[in-house]
Design a protein around this motif. Sequence first.
Motif, short mmCIF file in Angstrom:
data_model
loop_
_atom_site.label_atom_id
_atom_site.label_comp_id
_atom_site.label_asym_id
_atom_site.label_seq_id
_atom_site.Cartn_x
_atom_site.Cartn_y
_atom_site.Cartn_z
N LEU A 91 4.94 12.49 52.23
CA LEU A 91 6.08 12.63 51.32
C LEU A 91 5.60 12.64 49.87
CD1 LEU A 91 9.19 12.63 51.63
CD2 LEU A 91 9.12 10.14 51.41
N ASP A 92 4.76 11.66 49.53
CA ASP A 92 4.26 11.56 48.15
C ASP A 92 3.44 12.78 47.75
OD1 ASP A 92 5.43 9.13 47.97
OD2 ASP A 92 3.61 7.94 48.19
N GLU A 93 2.70 13.31 48.70
CA GLU A 93 1.82 14.44 48.39
C GLU A 93 2.55 15.77 48.50
OE1 GLU A 93 -2.18 14.12 48.56
OE2 GLU A 93 -1.34 12.44 47.45
N ASN A 94 3.82 15.68 48.83
CA ASN A 94 4.64 16.89 48.94
C ASN A 94 4.13 17.86 50.01
OD1 ASN A 94 6.88 18.20 48.28
ND2 ASN A 94 6.15 19.05 46.33
N ASP A 98 10.01 21.49 54.22
CA ASP A 98 11.44 21.38 53.90
C ASP A 98 12.30 22.36 54.69
OD1 ASP A 98 11.41 19.35 51.91
OD2 ASP A 98 10.37 20.79 50.61
N ARG A 112 13.67 9.31 55.16
CA ARG A 112 13.09 9.34 53.83
C ARG A 112 13.39 8.06 53.05
NH1 ARG A 112 14.96 13.60 49.44
NH2 ARG A 112 16.51 11.95 49.28
N TYR A 116 10.66 5.45 51.50
CA TYR A 116 10.57 5.08 50.10
C TYR A 116 10.54 3.57 49.90
CZ TYR A 116 10.86 9.76 48.13
OH TYR A 116 10.58 11.05 47.76
N THR A 175 6.57 17.69 59.35
CA THR A 175 5.59 18.67 58.91
C THR A 175 5.77 20.00 59.63
OG1 THR A 175 4.10 17.69 60.53
CG2 THR A 175 3.83 16.99 58.26
#
Lengths: 538, 133
Positions: A91-94, A98, A112, A116, A175
């Motif tokens: 998530l952090d690394e995008n 999507d 999500r 977080y 993913t």
Amino acid sequence: MAGLATTFGSGAMTNSINEIENAQVILVSGSNTTEAHPQIARRMLDAVDRGAKLIVIDPRKTLLAEFADIHLDIRPGTDIPLLNAMMRIILDENLVDDLFIEMRTENYYQLRDMLYRLDLDEAAKTTGVELSKIYKAAQLYAQAQKSVICYCLGITQHICGTRNVQSLANLAMMTGNVEKGDTGVDPLRGQNNVQGACDMGALPNVFPSYQPVGNIDFREKFEAAWKVNLPSKSGCTLMEMTHSGKDGPIRAMYIMGENPMLSDPVLSKVEETLRNLEFLAVADIFLTETAKLAHVVFPAASFAEKTGTFTNTERRVQMVRPAIAPIGNCRTDADIISALALRLGYAMDYDSPAEIMEEIAMLAPIYGGMQHDRLEACWGLQWPCWDRSHPGTQFLHKYYFTRGKGHFVPTEHEPPSEMPDKKYPFLLITGRIYHHYHTGTMTRKSSTLNRECNEALLQINQVDADQLKVRNGETLKVTSRRGEIKLTAEISEQVKPGSVYTTFHFAEAPINLLCIDTWDPLANCPEYKVCAVKVTKP
Amino acid sequence: MQDVLTTCVYCGCGCGVYLQAENGRVVGSTASRNHPVSRNNLCVKGWHLHEFIHHPDRLTEPLIRKKGKLVPTSWDEALDYTAKELARIRDQTDNQGIGVLSSAKCTNEENYLLQKFTRAVLQTNNIDHCARL
Ligand code: SF4
């Protein structure tokens, strides 16, 4: 396999065995693949030879782990914090897919939000693996076009087994690593026909092809075909039956080809139940520990003496053909069941197993086109195979998930119900070894296999061995809160200090005596893999 | 010598195996070259697949418990007694008191028959197998 069924709508391997060799990243979790599924391990190693990356999640340095690019040697029972940490990093690394999430899944935002809230450093601490290694694994998995996840008993036999599987599914969906060839989530089924036994409805809540017994439409369909009224209430699970106890509700049992007296996690309870039954009938090829307690034992024909089909772990339904006639006075299980039904006033007479399969094809949609004549003409067919013109299905969930949309189920860590303490300082991990199969009913009778490995070993790290002053080959006493057994010491770098490891193949040393009587509330799955023990010299 | 193509029983991979039969005995196992899983290769368990088939400990006669001991009996006696006991306990417990375990080692056809027998004849859904183990 409740975990995958909730998420995807089907509990089976999404890929085929041969797709694994085309994957770019293979993540193996809790599976001692080289020992439990040799052919699948071959595909993995072939893929590695071709440049694929291998990530192994396993508390032990298994043979496969030695070939791994990244070995995440987590503390037993900490799969969920590990997977959550990987997802947070993705998530952090995008690296999230999507489009896939938007089109094909639901409930992502709940996951999500949970991610977080996750503290990465703390998660890493729980698992005992450095955060940098988790980072590398997450990036590797998420960046590849074709990543495949394989998991086995290790992950489903924890108290949180169902949630572990859901976690893996979350990772794959996040993913976009499902629904295509060469990428997916693959439970590796242990025994040769576990998949088939499930497909055939040898389960308390579903008819063949996973049609719930509680659903009136399905029930009416089977009532019409079988010409009899059928019960609507779900039945007892294996554990509810075998742990029913001395004065429990189960008064009689019919057991076909299983040996719960060895394979069940809490043997003393099973023995109490079976000994107190008013009637027990067992059909098997050997006089197993369970058969010894029976009132009637039927000598069954082995697989080499009958016609039928098995369904392998990649959903491939294949022919079993007789090489010889039943030996001695043996009969096939099909004959035994038909003879019993007839005596109970219900005719179940079929000309041949092919005719039974015709009936299955009529009633079980995923086997709709699986008549013996078709299976004879090829290397079997993979379900779903809806009708006689259907070619079978190489991988599942193309275009849409079986349940419609893939469902994210956020999961949080739940520590194993028993952790080492002062009195029981070691963590016992159980698993299987290459040469013996499940409880060894068949393999232990094979002289070659028995010669190669015929005693139950306890793997222990050099550090602990030094402290206990034990040498290789010495006998050790292993005690848990529930019982004790003796095992032979094998000093090994495969286990970390503080952990010991053994297998459950040997009648002389039933490991299950030590285990815990708690199980996964969702899958009713016994907690096999870890419990706290004391190790001493006898 | 006769080669019979069948499926290995030792794990979920499901390799294609030839059993070699001679005079009513299975004497060897070899890999199938074209089978999509085995591809001319088996693991050590597969190569020794035939060994348990003729083991001297194989059960060859039905057994029944008499005076506390399991003794050989005829198929008729074993089946009659089993049917009688199952019917009695089914009826006395209002279809709730019988449990059935099926097998992940038996064929699909046998699993299908046993669940049909359990549901249609014993009138209960108390059927499961060791998938979870
Ligand atoms: S030969 Fe080995 S890998 Fe193949 S099905 Fe048999 S046990 Fe599994």
